[in-house]
Design a protein around this motif. Structure first.
Motif, mmCIF file in Angstrom:
data_model
loop_
_atom_site.group_PDB
_atom_site.id
_atom_site.type_symbol
_atom_site.label_atom_id
_atom_site.label_comp_id
_atom_site.label_asym_id
_atom_site.label_seq_id
_atom_site.Cartn_x
_atom_site.Cartn_y
_atom_site.Cartn_z
ATOM 1 N N GLN A 1 0.820 -1.214 0.000
ATOM 2 C CA GLN A 1 0.000 0.000 0.000
ATOM 3 C C GLN A 1 0.850 1.257 0.000
ATOM 4 O OE1 GLN A 1 -2.135 1.037 3.708
ATOM 5 N NE2 GLN A 1 -0.997 -0.600 4.704
ATOM 6 N N TYR A 2 2.119 1.123 0.368
ATOM 7 C CA TYR A 2 3.012 2.279 0.394
ATOM 8 C C TYR A 2 3.931 2.344 -0.819
ATOM 9 C CZ TYR A 2 1.561 2.633 5.282
ATOM 10 O OH TYR A 2 0.820 2.757 6.444
ATOM 11 N N LYS A 3 3.810 1.380 -1.720
ATOM 12 C CA LYS A 3 4.663 1.379 -2.914
ATOM 13 C C LYS A 3 4.144 2.401 -3.928
ATOM 14 C CE LYS A 3 7.779 -1.983 -2.335
ATOM 15 N NZ LYS A 3 7.723 -3.214 -3.142
ATOM 16 N N PRO B 1 8.925 1.284 -0.544
ATOM 17 C CA PRO B 1 7.713 1.959 -0.078
ATOM 18 C C PRO B 1 8.037 3.376 0.386
ATOM 19 C CG PRO B 1 8.425 0.295 1.498
ATOM 20 C CD PRO B 1 9.276 0.118 0.283
ATOM 21 N N LEU B 2 7.075 4.265 0.222
ATOM 22 C CA LEU B 2 7.246 5.672 0.584
ATOM 23 C C LEU B 2 6.112 6.093 1.511
ATOM 24 C CD1 LEU B 2 8.578 8.494 0.180
ATOM 25 C CD2 LEU B 2 7.043 8.791 -1.792
ATOM 26 N N ILE B 3 6.467 6.657 2.654
ATOM 27 C CA ILE B 3 5.481 7.188 3.600
ATOM 28 C C ILE B 3 5.762 8.676 3.757
ATOM 29 C CG2 ILE B 3 4.639 7.134 5.973
ATOM 30 C CD1 ILE B 3 5.315 4.175 6.068
ATOM 31 N N ARG C 1 9.857 0.292 10.759
ATOM 32 C CA ARG C 1 9.600 -1.144 10.900
ATOM 33 C C ARG C 1 9.670 -1.876 9.559
ATOM 34 N NH1 ARG C 1 7.943 -2.498 15.961
ATOM 35 N NH2 ARG C 1 6.646 -1.017 17.125
ATOM 36 N N ILE C 2 9.070 -1.297 8.523
ATOM 37 C CA ILE C 2 8.927 -2.025 7.260
ATOM 38 C C ILE C 2 10.036 -1.731 6.257
ATOM 39 C CG2 ILE C 2 6.431 -2.056 7.569
ATOM 40 C CD1 ILE C 2 6.198 0.012 5.342
ATOM 41 N N ALA D 1 15.821 0.292 13.369
ATOM 42 C CA ALA D 1 15.279 0.532 12.035
ATOM 43 C C ALA D 1 15.615 -0.609 11.087
ATOM 44 C CB ALA D 1 15.805 1.845 11.472
ATOM 45 N N HIS D 2 14.687 -0.924 10.224
ATOM 46 C CA HIS D 2 14.877 -1.917 9.163
ATOM 47 C C HIS D 2 16.079 -1.502 8.300
ATOM 48 C CE1 HIS D 2 14.028 -4.148 5.462
ATOM 49 N NE2 HIS D 2 13.147 -4.880 6.143
ATOM 50 N N PRO D 3 16.842 -2.461 7.784
ATOM 51 C CA PRO D 3 18.009 -2.117 6.955
ATOM 52 C C PRO D 3 17.689 -1.238 5.747
ATOM 53 C CG PRO D 3 18.076 -4.432 7.567
ATOM 54 C CD PRO D 3 16.754 -3.914 8.023
ATOM 55 N N ASP D 4 16.460 -1.298 5.234
ATOM 56 C CA ASP D 4 16.096 -0.506 4.060
ATOM 57 C C ASP D 4 15.542 0.871 4.398
ATOM 58 O OD1 ASP D 4 16.877 -2.571 2.448
ATOM 59 O OD2 ASP D 4 14.847 -3.307 2.045
ATOM 60 N N PHE D 5 15.376 1.175 5.678
ATOM 61 C CA PHE D 5 14.790 2.449 6.077
ATOM 62 C C PHE D 5 15.699 3.619 5.722
ATOM 63 C CE2 PHE D 5 14.767 5.826 9.316
ATOM 64 C CZ PHE D 5 13.479 6.322 9.153
ATOM 65 N N GLN D 6 15.078 4.718 5.253
ATOM 66 C CA GLN D 6 15.799 5.964 5.031
ATOM 67 C C GLN D 6 14.886 7.132 5.398
ATOM 68 O OE1 GLN D 6 16.409 7.466 1.053
ATOM 69 N NE2 GLN D 6 18.490 8.131 1.507
#
Length: 267
Positions: free
Chosen positions: A6-8, A59-61, A97-98, A139-144
């Protein structure tokens, strides 16, 4: 469980690269470095981040910051329901988290005591303390984390602390060169390139008035609005007054100056 899909960003957003910003952003993301994008309103900062999330397939929030936003709005809070209380993650916590890119738009609009919560996420720790929950989130490794703001609007009372600024790499954005901007308008609104160039000429005239009666010039976003109205059949001068002049000023002299520029362009 959070639905990452849903965030992609599923469809490629149109973005016209102006330099090597795409390559540089990819390098920053590869190193998971926090990014700050600075520039005037409507120059493409948010579109750039959306495009990069699509290009990286992450994903982008996005959070539109405001002066009433609290740390709980970002991090999360306990809510009452039929079974008692339950914890609801805020957008920053969800992103951490994601493994999403969390984009805090116009970060200086938030209170400084709110923005302090991002500090542990923007250094070697990459953690987010959830004090109310008693959890230290790694934080998840992919978080930025990405933030944006318009330096032209800032004052001594409304700016980022140096302790915050120096946690980020940064990009300076500005309005595109005339030929590039005309191409953007032509692509976005599907109008003739000659007509797009005329709109850009009006935009540049207004930008020359910044600091001389205007707080900010006509943005690329507003030029797209005018082009869209014209594509829909609105007469060019009416479209320009509606989309380019009336939103940005109530000063009669400035309005007259811009209206004359419009009349001269579409005589």
């Amino acid at each position: 469980m959070t639905n990452i899909e849903q965030y992609k960003v599923h469809e490629e957003p149109f973005y016209q690269e102006q330099g090597n910003e795409v390559k540089l952003y990819q390098a920053a993301y590869a190193a998971r470095l926090p990014v700050m994008v600075k520039g005037p309103t409507g120059c493409g900062k948010s579109r750039f981040i959306e495009y990069m999330a699509w290009k990286l397939n992450k994903p982008l929030i996005t959070v539109a910051c405001n002066e009433d936003m609290t740390a709980s709005d970002l991090v999360g809070r306990y809510l009452l329901d039929a079974n008692g209380t339950r914890w609801l993650d805020g957008p920053l916590t969800t992103a951490a988290r994601i493994g999403a890119i969390c984009y805090l738009d116009e970060i200086v609009e938030a209170r400084q005591d709110t923005t302090v919560v991002i500090h542990p996420l923007t250094d070697h720790r990459r953690t987010l303390p959830l004090d109310k929950k008693g959890e230290m989130l790694q934080a998840h490794p992919d978080f930025q984390l990405v933030i944006s703001y318009n330096p032209g609007y800032q004052s001594l009372m409304k700016d980022l602390k140096q302790s915050t600024k120096q946690r980020f790499t940064a990009f300076d954005f500005d309005y595109p060169a005339a030929t590039v901007e005309a191409g953007i308008l032509s692509k976005e609104a599907k109008i003739d390139i000659v007509l797009a160039a005329q709109l850009v000429k009006i935009g540049q005239a207004a930008r020359n008035l910044k600091g001389h009666g205007l707080d900010e010039g006509i943005s690329t976003r507003l030029l797209v609005y005018a082009a869209t109205l014209m594509k829909g059949g609105v007469e060019p001068r009416d479209a320009c007054r509606m989309a380019l002049v009336r939103p940005i000023t109530d000063d009669a002299d400035i309005r007259d100056t811009l209206d004359h520029a419009i009349d001269a362009t579409f005589a």
